[in-house]
Write an enzyme that holds these catalytic residues in place. Sequence first.
Site, PDB file in Angstrom:
ATOM      1  N   LYS A  12       0.824  -1.212   0.000  1.00  0.00           N
ATOM      2  CA  LYS A  12       0.000   0.000   0.000  1.00  0.00           C
ATOM      3  C   LYS A  12       0.866   1.274   0.000  1.00  0.00           C
ATOM      4  O   LYS A  12       2.075   1.211   0.216  1.00  0.00           O
ATOM      5  CB  LYS A  12      -0.933  -0.042   1.211  1.00  0.00           C
ATOM      6  N   TYR A  52     -12.646  -1.480  -3.200  1.00  0.00           N
ATOM      7  CA  TYR A  52     -13.102  -1.566  -1.811  1.00  0.00           C
ATOM      8  C   TYR A  52     -14.618  -1.371  -1.688  1.00  0.00           C
ATOM      9  O   TYR A  52     -15.110  -0.991  -0.625  1.00  0.00           O
ATOM     10  CB  TYR A  52     -12.359  -0.545  -0.945  1.00  0.00           C
ATOM     11  N   PHE A  60     -15.263   4.669   7.489  1.00  0.00           N
ATOM     12  CA  PHE A  60     -13.911   5.029   7.063  1.00  0.00           C
ATOM     13  C   PHE A  60     -13.705   4.935   5.550  1.00  0.00           C
ATOM     14  O   PHE A  60     -12.584   5.093   5.071  1.00  0.00           O
ATOM     15  CB  PHE A  60     -12.877   4.156   7.787  1.00  0.00           C
ATOM     16  N   THR A  94      -5.393  -6.662  10.945  1.00  0.00           N
ATOM     17  CA  THR A  94      -5.627  -5.379  10.258  1.00  0.00           C
ATOM     18  C   THR A  94      -4.952  -4.223  10.991  1.00  0.00           C
ATOM     19  O   THR A  94      -4.341  -3.362  10.365  1.00  0.00           O
ATOM     20  CB  THR A  94      -7.152  -5.124  10.172  1.00  0.00           C
ATOM     21  N   ASN A 115      -1.907   0.393   6.643  1.00  0.00           N
ATOM     22  CA  ASN A 115      -1.423  -0.858   7.233  1.00  0.00           C
ATOM     23  C   ASN A 115      -0.574  -1.709   6.279  1.00  0.00           C
ATOM     24  O   ASN A 115      -0.537  -2.926   6.386  1.00  0.00           O
ATOM     25  CB  ASN A 115      -2.577  -1.656   7.846  1.00  0.00           C
ATOM     26  N   HIS A 118      -2.200  -5.377   1.595  1.00  0.00           N
ATOM     27  CA  HIS A 118      -3.512  -6.008   1.457  1.00  0.00           C
ATOM     28  C   HIS A 118      -3.291  -7.502   1.238  1.00  0.00           C
ATOM     29  O   HIS A 118      -2.316  -7.898   0.602  1.00  0.00           O
ATOM     30  CB  HIS A 118      -4.240  -5.424   0.241  1.00  0.00           C
ATOM     31  N   GLU A 129      -9.882 -10.057  -7.389  1.00  0.00           N
ATOM     32  CA  GLU A 129      -8.905  -8.976  -7.203  1.00  0.00           C
ATOM     33  C   GLU A 129      -7.726  -9.123  -8.162  1.00  0.00           C
ATOM     34  O   GLU A 129      -7.231  -8.130  -8.703  1.00  0.00           O
ATOM     35  CB  GLU A 129      -8.442  -8.956  -5.743  1.00  0.00           C
TER      36      GLU A 129
HETATM   37  P1  GDP Z   1      -8.106  -6.424   6.028  1.00  0.00           P
HETATM   38  O1  GDP Z   1      -8.840  -7.554   5.359  1.00  0.00           O
HETATM   39  O2  GDP Z   1      -7.229  -6.883   7.169  1.00  0.00           O
HETATM   40  O3  GDP Z   1      -7.363  -5.533   5.051  1.00  0.00           O
HETATM   41  O4  GDP Z   1      -9.210  -5.496   6.741  1.00  0.00           O
HETATM   42  P2  GDP Z   1     -10.664  -5.008   6.293  1.00  0.00           P
HETATM   43  O5  GDP Z   1     -11.138  -5.761   5.073  1.00  0.00           O
HETATM   44  O6  GDP Z   1     -11.518  -5.001   7.515  1.00  0.00           O
HETATM   45  O7  GDP Z   1     -10.436  -3.474   5.889  1.00  0.00           O
HETATM   46  C1  GDP Z   1      -9.900  -3.107   4.632  1.00  0.00           C
HETATM   47  C2  GDP Z   1      -8.937  -1.972   4.817  1.00  0.00           C
HETATM   48  O8  GDP Z   1      -9.637  -0.810   5.268  1.00  0.00           O
HETATM   49  C3  GDP Z   1      -7.860  -2.196   5.875  1.00  0.00           C
HETATM   50  O9  GDP Z   1      -6.781  -2.971   5.415  1.00  0.00           O
HETATM   51  C4  GDP Z   1      -7.455  -0.783   6.210  1.00  0.00           C
HETATM   52  O10 GDP Z   1      -6.556  -0.234   5.227  1.00  0.00           O
HETATM   53  C5  GDP Z   1      -8.774  -0.051   6.112  1.00  0.00           C
HETATM   54  N1  GDP Z   1      -9.410   0.079   7.430  1.00  0.00           N
HETATM   55  C6  GDP Z   1      -9.928  -0.908   8.217  1.00  0.00           C
HETATM   56  N2  GDP Z   1     -10.414  -0.416   9.367  1.00  0.00           N
HETATM   57  C7  GDP Z   1     -10.217   0.939   9.291  1.00  0.00           C
HETATM   58  C8  GDP Z   1     -10.525   2.024  10.172  1.00  0.00           C
HETATM   59  O11 GDP Z   1     -11.071   1.855  11.261  1.00  0.00           O
HETATM   60  N3  GDP Z   1     -10.161   3.291   9.733  1.00  0.00           N
HETATM   61  C9  GDP Z   1      -9.572   3.512   8.522  1.00  0.00           C
HETATM   62  N4  GDP Z   1      -9.247   4.772   8.161  1.00  0.00           N
HETATM   63  N5  GDP Z   1      -9.258   2.517   7.677  1.00  0.00           N
HETATM   64  C10 GDP Z   1      -9.574   1.248   8.060  1.00  0.00           C
END
Ligand code: GDP
Length: 140
Positions: A12, A52, A60, A94, A115, A118, A129
């Site tokens: 990322k 996304y 968010f 995450t 973070n 992905h 994807e």
């Molecule tokens: P992943 O599968 O571990 O990537 O997590 P998710 O699918 O839940 O979320 C997708 C992406 O959204 C994450 O990798 C983060 O970059 C972002 N994200 C998740 N939770 C938050 C949050 O609380 N705040 C913000 N700004 N971004 C978030």
Amino acid sequence: MSATNRTFTMIKPDAVANGHIGAILNHINKAGFRIVAMKLTRLSVAEASEFYGVHSERSFFGELVEYMTSGPIVAAILEKDNAVADFRTVIGATDPAKADEGTIRRLYAQSIAANAVHGSDSDENAAIEGAFFFSGREQF
Ligand code: GDP
């Protein structure tokens, strides 16, 4: 090898900007993944919103799209037995503060938003994807 042995990853914008491409690719290779396809690219707002889309109702979402379009990313398809689950273990939780020691997010991520990487969450999403970024002839 069948598609179920593949996953999709992005390095990322934060990790690219902080110079971690090489270290993260090394970590991925050492964990036993073969790179099937890879490119440095930058997502448009429309592309990030589509990628996304599942999160479009989340609070968010706007921040996520802004962040994911803030700079270049590395997109890649990876191959290994049990690729999706094993890669999720390699990247960690995450939120990097909750990620296990030695995981990519623990080592290289800034925050729950920025973070570092992905990783697909299912075989079905890995295929979707991967196809979002790569044609069949870009996959080796
Ligand atoms: P992943 O599968 O571990 O990537 O997590 P998710 O699918 O839940 O979320 C997708 C992406 O959204 C994450 O990798 C983060 O970059 C972002 N994200 C998740 N939770 C938050 C949050 O609380 N705040 C913000 N700004 N971004 C978030």
